[in-house]
Scaffold this motif. Structure first.
Motif, PDB file in Angstrom:
ATOM      1  N   ILE A   1       0.868  -1.183   0.065  1.00 48.93           N
ATOM      2  CA  ILE A   1      -0.001   0.087   0.027  1.00 48.93           C
ATOM      3  C   ILE A   1       0.901   1.099   0.085  1.00 48.93           C
ATOM      4  O   ILE A   1       0.633   2.111  -0.770  1.00 48.93           O
ATOM      5  N   ASP A   2       1.824   1.221   1.024  1.00 47.24           N
ATOM      6  CA  ASP A   2       2.832   2.322   0.909  1.00 47.24           C
ATOM      7  C   ASP A   2       3.609   2.655  -0.635  1.00 47.24           C
ATOM      8  O   ASP A   2       3.719   3.514  -0.943  1.00 47.24           O
ATOM      9  N   ALA A   3       4.016   1.620  -0.931  1.00 44.55           N
ATOM     10  CA  ALA A   3       4.713   1.754  -2.393  1.00 44.55           C
ATOM     11  C   ALA A   3       3.677   2.180  -3.394  1.00 44.55           C
ATOM     12  O   ALA A   3       4.123   3.085  -4.345  1.00 44.55           O
ATOM     13  N   LEU A   4       2.387   1.620  -3.321  1.00 36.21           N
ATOM     14  CA  LEU A   4       1.505   2.083  -4.374  1.00 36.21           C
ATOM     15  C   LEU A   4       0.973   3.710  -4.303  1.00 36.21           C
ATOM     16  O   LEU A   4       0.877   4.537  -5.232  1.00 36.21           O
ATOM     17  N   GLN A   5       0.902   4.091  -2.980  1.00 37.35           N
ATOM     18  CA  GLN A   5       0.584   5.423  -2.786  1.00 37.35           C
ATOM     19  C   GLN A   5       1.916   6.291  -3.022  1.00 37.35           C
ATOM     20  O   GLN A   5       1.741   7.468  -3.510  1.00 37.35           O
ATOM     21  N   GLN A   6       3.177   5.918  -2.876  1.00 36.07           N
ATOM     22  CA  GLN A   6       4.462   6.508  -3.372  1.00 36.07           C
ATOM     23  C   GLN A   6       4.283   6.777  -4.940  1.00 36.07           C
ATOM     24  O   GLN A   6       4.682   7.946  -5.568  1.00 36.07           O
ATOM     25  N   GLU A   7       3.952   5.857  -5.664  1.00 35.85           N
ATOM     26  CA  GLU A   7       3.931   5.523  -7.205  1.00 35.85           C
ATOM     27  C   GLU A   7       2.835   6.655  -7.620  1.00 35.85           C
ATOM     28  O   GLU A   7       2.964   7.433  -8.393  1.00 35.85           O
ATOM     29  N   LEU A   8       1.896   6.649  -6.695  1.00 41.44           N
ATOM     30  CA  LEU A   8       0.692   7.635  -7.177  1.00 41.44           C
ATOM     31  C   LEU A   8       0.936   8.884  -6.905  1.00 41.44           C
ATOM     32  O   LEU A   8       0.841   9.778  -7.560  1.00 41.44           O
ATOM     33  N   THR A   9       1.677   9.302  -5.906  1.00 42.48           N
ATOM     34  CA  THR A   9       2.396  10.587  -5.470  1.00 42.48           C
ATOM     35  C   THR A   9       3.237  11.000  -6.713  1.00 42.48           C
ATOM     36  O   THR A   9       3.113  12.336  -7.258  1.00 42.48           O
ATOM     37  N   ASP A  10       4.198  10.002  -7.095  1.00 41.46           N
ATOM     38  CA  ASP A  10       5.101  10.390  -8.285  1.00 41.46           C
ATOM     39  C   ASP A  10       4.426  10.546  -9.554  1.00 41.46           C
ATOM     40  O   ASP A  10       4.757  11.572 -10.120  1.00 41.46           O
ATOM     41  N   ALA A  11       3.234  10.111  -9.596  1.00 43.00           N
ATOM     42  CA  ALA A  11       2.523  10.068 -11.039  1.00 43.00           C
ATOM     43  C   ALA A  11       1.771  11.268 -11.029  1.00 43.00           C
ATOM     44  O   ALA A  11       1.833  12.002 -12.089  1.00 43.00           O
ATOM     45  N   LYS A  12       1.270  11.931  -9.863  1.00 41.92           N
ATOM     46  CA  LYS A  12       0.545  13.186  -9.708  1.00 41.92           C
ATOM     47  C   LYS A  12       1.867  14.221 -10.038  1.00 41.92           C
ATOM     48  O   LYS A  12       1.389  15.148 -10.850  1.00 41.92           O
ATOM     49  N   ASP A  13       2.923  14.215  -9.453  1.00 39.52           N
ATOM     50  CA  ASP A  13       3.758  15.094  -9.502  1.00 39.52           C
ATOM     51  C   ASP A  13       4.411  15.185 -10.868  1.00 39.52           C
ATOM     52  O   ASP A  13       4.446  16.017 -11.503  1.00 39.52           O
ATOM     53  N   GLN A  14       4.692  14.051 -11.528  1.00 40.20           N
ATOM     54  CA  GLN A  14       5.079  14.043 -12.955  1.00 40.20           C
ATOM     55  C   GLN A  14       4.007  14.551 -13.844  1.00 40.20           C
ATOM     56  O   GLN A  14       4.270  15.348 -14.922  1.00 40.20           O
ATOM     57  N   ALA A  15       2.793  14.381 -13.519  1.00 41.77           N
ATOM     58  CA  ALA A  15       1.475  14.812 -14.338  1.00 41.77           C
ATOM     59  C   ALA A  15       1.484  16.518 -14.253  1.00 41.77           C
ATOM     60  O   ALA A  15       1.453  17.327 -15.117  1.00 41.77           O
ATOM     61  N   LEU A  16       1.624  16.980 -13.057  1.00 35.28           N
ATOM     62  CA  LEU A  16       1.804  18.433 -12.786  1.00 35.28           C
ATOM     63  C   LEU A  16       3.112  19.015 -13.463  1.00 35.28           C
ATOM     64  O   LEU A  16       2.800  19.976 -13.984  1.00 35.28           O
TER      65      LEU A  16
END
Length: 197
Positions: free
Chosen positions: A49-64
């Motif tokens: 779950i932590d790894a997936l949340q980090q991936e999601l945060t990274d993906a949001k950051d990359q999208a921004l």
């Protein structure tokens, strides 16, 4: 008979107790290992779950970042297009400046007292041509720089020489050899000037 019934009941009770014990884990160690396995799997799930949340945060950051970069590219393209419209005539305007200079020289060097009507008509034609030409340049944001009497500015003026001028302030333009021009407030040609010491 009562004794036989009691024996049967005792045997049944013993048999039921044996069945219950066989259905429970055989040792306390087995029960603990099952709990540890459950805890270990919940730790694995939490790590996932932590790894997936980090991936999601990274993906949001990359999208921004990608959206911001796209917006910057759009802005730069708009600025480039605007500059292209403003300064598309820059080379053409530079080529026209010697014509303006020649018309000005013709008017400056024309004899003021002329009796001949033909010469007078030619001079009037040259003056009208110069005025219409100057108006057209002004209309297209091509403005003359005539800095006589102003302080010397190396960004707009090119000093041809420095001379002693007792009546003038030091480092000021005392003579304009050739006018400068700006196109949409960008320097097109520096004014050639004589500067006081």
């Amino acid at each position: 008979m009562a004794e036989e019934n009691r024996k049967e009941q005792d045997e049944k009770a013993a048999q039921e107790q044996t069945e219950e014990e066989s259905s429970q884990p055989e040792t306390l160690a087995d029960a603990e290992s099952e709990q540890v396995a459950e805890v270990g799997s919940s730790d694995d799930l939490q790590a996932q779950i932590d790894a997936l949340q980090q991936e999601l945060t990274d993906a949001k950051d990359q999208a921004l970042r990608t959206a911001a970069e796209a917006q910057n590219i759009r802005r730069r393209a708009e600025i480039d297009a605007d500059n292209a419209r403003k300064f598309a005539v820059e080379r053409f305007a530079k080529d026209l400046l010697p014509v303006v200079d020649n018309l000005e020289r013709a008017l400056e060097n024309a004899p003021q007292d002329h009796a001949d009507d033909a010469v007078k008509a030619v001079l009037e034609g040259v003056e009208l041509t110069y005025r219409s030409f100057a108006d057209m340049l002004e209309k297209h944001n091509l403005k003359a720089i005539n800095p006589e009497g102003e302080p010397f500015d190396p960004q707009l003026h090119e000093a041809m020489s420095m001379v002693e001028a007792p009546g003038a302030e030091p480092n000021s333009v005392i003579q304009v050899v050739q006018k400068g021009y700006t196109l949409n407030e960008r320097l097109l040609r520096a004014a050639m000037v004589v500067v006081s010491k």
